[in-house]
Write a protein that holds these residues in place. Sequence first.
Motif, mmCIF file in Angstrom:
data_model
loop_
_atom_site.group_PDB
_atom_site.id
_atom_site.type_symbol
_atom_site.label_atom_id
_atom_site.label_comp_id
_atom_site.label_asym_id
_atom_site.label_seq_id
_atom_site.Cartn_x
_atom_site.Cartn_y
_atom_site.Cartn_z
ATOM 1 N N HIS A 34 42.973 42.448 30.795
ATOM 2 C CA HIS A 34 41.950 42.291 29.757
ATOM 3 C C HIS A 34 40.879 41.258 30.099
ATOM 4 O O HIS A 34 39.840 41.229 29.446
ATOM 5 N N CYS A 35 41.102 40.399 31.081
ATOM 6 C CA CYS A 35 40.096 39.370 31.377
ATOM 7 C C CYS A 35 38.893 40.001 32.069
ATOM 8 O O CYS A 35 38.953 41.140 32.534
ATOM 9 N N PHE A 36 37.791 39.257 32.118
ATOM 10 C CA PHE A 36 36.558 39.743 32.741
ATOM 11 C C PHE A 36 36.835 40.012 34.227
ATOM 12 O O PHE A 36 37.288 39.135 34.949
ATOM 13 N N GLY A 37 36.541 41.236 34.665
ATOM 14 C CA GLY A 37 36.832 41.604 36.053
ATOM 15 C C GLY A 37 38.267 42.067 36.251
ATOM 16 O O GLY A 37 38.662 42.392 37.374
ATOM 17 N N GLN A 38 39.039 42.092 35.153
ATOM 18 C CA GLN A 38 40.453 42.498 35.198
ATOM 19 C C GLN A 38 41.175 41.883 36.409
ATOM 20 O O GLN A 38 41.064 40.687 36.622
ATOM 21 N N ARG A 39 41.878 42.703 37.192
ATOM 22 C CA ARG A 39 42.708 42.120 38.262
ATOM 23 C C ARG A 39 41.884 41.454 39.366
ATOM 24 O O ARG A 39 42.414 40.685 40.162
ATOM 25 N N GLN A 40 40.571 41.760 39.413
ATOM 26 C CA GLN A 40 39.693 41.060 40.365
ATOM 27 C C GLN A 40 39.118 39.787 39.731
ATOM 28 O O GLN A 40 38.332 39.087 40.362
ATOM 29 N N GLY A 41 39.431 39.520 38.489
ATOM 30 C CA GLY A 41 38.891 38.362 37.782
ATOM 31 C C GLY A 41 39.537 37.061 38.243
ATOM 32 O O GLY A 41 40.382 37.045 39.134
ATOM 33 N N ALA A 42 39.110 35.977 37.614
ATOM 34 C CA ALA A 42 39.614 34.643 37.980
ATOM 35 C C ALA A 42 40.890 34.356 37.194
ATOM 36 O O ALA A 42 40.912 33.555 36.267
ATOM 37 N N ILE A 43 41.961 35.017 37.583
ATOM 38 C CA ILE A 43 43.228 34.918 36.846
ATOM 39 C C ILE A 43 43.952 33.627 37.220
ATOM 40 O O ILE A 43 44.237 33.394 38.390
ATOM 41 N N PRO A 44 44.226 32.789 36.222
ATOM 42 C CA PRO A 44 44.897 31.524 36.531
ATOM 43 C C PRO A 44 46.408 31.708 36.653
ATOM 44 O O PRO A 44 46.952 32.731 36.245
ATOM 45 N N VAL A 45 47.058 30.715 37.210
ATOM 46 C CA VAL A 45 48.517 30.624 37.108
ATOM 47 C C VAL A 45 48.845 30.390 35.630
ATOM 48 O O VAL A 45 48.226 29.552 34.984
ATOM 49 N N ILE A 46 49.783 31.154 35.090
ATOM 50 C CA ILE A 46 50.216 30.970 33.703
ATOM 51 C C ILE A 46 51.708 30.660 33.744
ATOM 52 O O ILE A 46 52.498 31.452 34.247
ATOM 53 N N ALA A 47 52.067 29.484 33.246
ATOM 54 C CA ALA A 47 53.455 29.022 33.369
ATOM 55 C C ALA A 47 53.823 28.164 32.176
ATOM 56 O O ALA A 47 52.979 27.836 31.334
ATOM 57 N N ALA A 48 55.092 27.806 32.090
ATOM 58 C CA ALA A 48 55.551 26.923 31.019
ATOM 59 C C ALA A 48 55.308 25.469 31.420
ATOM 60 O O ALA A 48 55.410 25.113 32.599
ATOM 61 N N ALA A 49 54.993 24.645 30.446
ATOM 62 C CA ALA A 49 54.884 23.207 30.687
ATOM 63 C C ALA A 49 56.262 22.679 31.077
ATOM 64 O O ALA A 49 57.282 23.282 30.745
#
Lengths: 310, 310
Positions: A281-296
């Motif tokens: 869903h992010c801009f550019g989808q899988r080519q977008g600037a996808i961050p690491v998403i993790a638990a604190a």
Amino acid sequence: MYRIGIDLGGTNIAVGIVGDDHRILAQISVPTLARRTPEAVIADMGDAVEAVLAQAGIAAGDCASIGIGSPGTCDSARGVVVRAYNLGWHEVPVCAMLTERFGLPARLSNDANCAALAEVVAGAARGCRNMVLITLGTGVGGGIILNGEIYAGMRSAGAELGHTLLVLDGEPCTCGRRGCWEAYASATALIRQTKQAAEAHPGSLLAAEAAQGITGRTAFRAAMEGDAAAQAVVDRYCEYVAAGLTDLVNALAPEMILLGGGISRQGEALLAPIREYVATHCFGQRQGAIPVIAAAQLGNEAGIIGAAAL
Amino acid sequence: MYRIGIDLGGTNIAVGIVGDDHRILAQISVPTLARRTPEAVIADMGDAVEAVLAQAGIAAGDCASIGIGSPGTCDSARGVVVRAYNLGWHEVPVCAMLTERFGLPARLSNDANCAALAEVVAGAARGCRNMVLITLGTGVGGGIILNGEIYAGMRSAGAELGHTLLVLDGEPCTCGRRGCWEAYASATALIRQTKQAAEAHPGSLLAAEAAQGITGRTAFRAAMEGDAAAQAVVDRYCEYVAAGLTDLVNALAPEMILLGGGISRQGEALLAPIREYVATHCFGQRQGAIPVIAAAQLGNEAGIIGAAAL
């Protein structure tokens, strides 16, 4: 050199001595008893600082600074808690009061900002320049780190990320607006969603578990046991969280997003569907600037460590 | 010292020589003819630079740098236009190509970022440290200035502020997602809203004016003449714009928000209702961190001035 970190909460005040390596050497916790005057609470805070100094066997003069993480709106430049509803505080100059007692420079920031800073100096985001921490608890809190520092904007009033829209004119929010992310993605919202689904599916395992009392874990637990009604709640809740994270990716393109707060303990059951949603869903989808998403990582210690690092 | 600023658009390439005072000394515009190869477009861009240098009576060696503002996703660190749909560009190293031709350092950023920087150095936001510029045009663009500099995040992919949610699962957006702010607050969206209202109110002045062809001005003009159907379109459109701005206030607490793009020419008819909405919906309402909200000043010159200031 040591630093003193104070995590001021609505229920408890946690005070710690933190070393140069950002580890907590000694800590104690005292009840906030928030219905008292700010002066009484800050006097107890000072007593707790003295107690923890004694416990660590050091003097105030061995410390470089005192940092305070507080709920509510905090003006870091003035060292004043501008507004903290769950403390009943309004324009409280907490930094000046602690500096007067201990002769140390005192610094203040919002608790979510402190948690974000803690993760950058000593937790899951070590070395990260640009990151966002989201706490999924009673509300949805946000801390933004840009160029390695807390970003809070004018009068330190920013990073109220829970109060950005998910649905214009949607569910009522505690802030007075309707449709805020917090009204869909907080633990409070998840409990409401769980209750509604349990009522709609009286024969489900979810309904049976909900009858024992609903928490933020109820739907995740019943979903793990294969209950379809519970899985639908979890799926939709993960979408709510992920939709707001997608907004953050599009707006700020952080390198990393960390999830904290009670709900974040669900681990991969929460994180895996969120990562998939953001990537599609992010801009550019899988080519977008996808961050690491993790638990604190730092849990309850984040408040003290982050406050000390201010 | 002079700087060269290039405003690369889908239709025209505008090139200017800019002085230390951020004024444009000379400028020319040539058609982009975007269906050609990037090499052909960049060759024309270079020819336009030579033409404007000759017009100003200076040499490339009198200039400190070349700046390029481009649509699409631009990686400033690499000087590469990563993706620009309306140019048909993908991974175009425009900075390296211009540096090779002119022997000058070349810098690149997204066009909305350039417009925001221009307003900070020479326009309505002079002296502002933290501001956001929103362009209300075919799409909704965003430029974020933090601590006096463009903030664009990882791989310069951020500040896609038009692609943050207004309504989860709402109107389809050009980015592939549903419910983005752009799908409600762009000129394109306003034209759609105007068309729908004209069809629903066939006897209205709005319908009569819409029959001549609908633009972003149609509803504002008919509303000014007292048409109720048009006023309802304008009121709702202003809410859409203001709801997204309220999110920016809560998230980033900028000192100032500027509106640019075609719709921003509506002035107070747009700005006054937006200011009222933000002041009554932002976190803390009228006690919140309400920024100055105004129209951008530099219009078509912002692209050149901002690119030169990169």
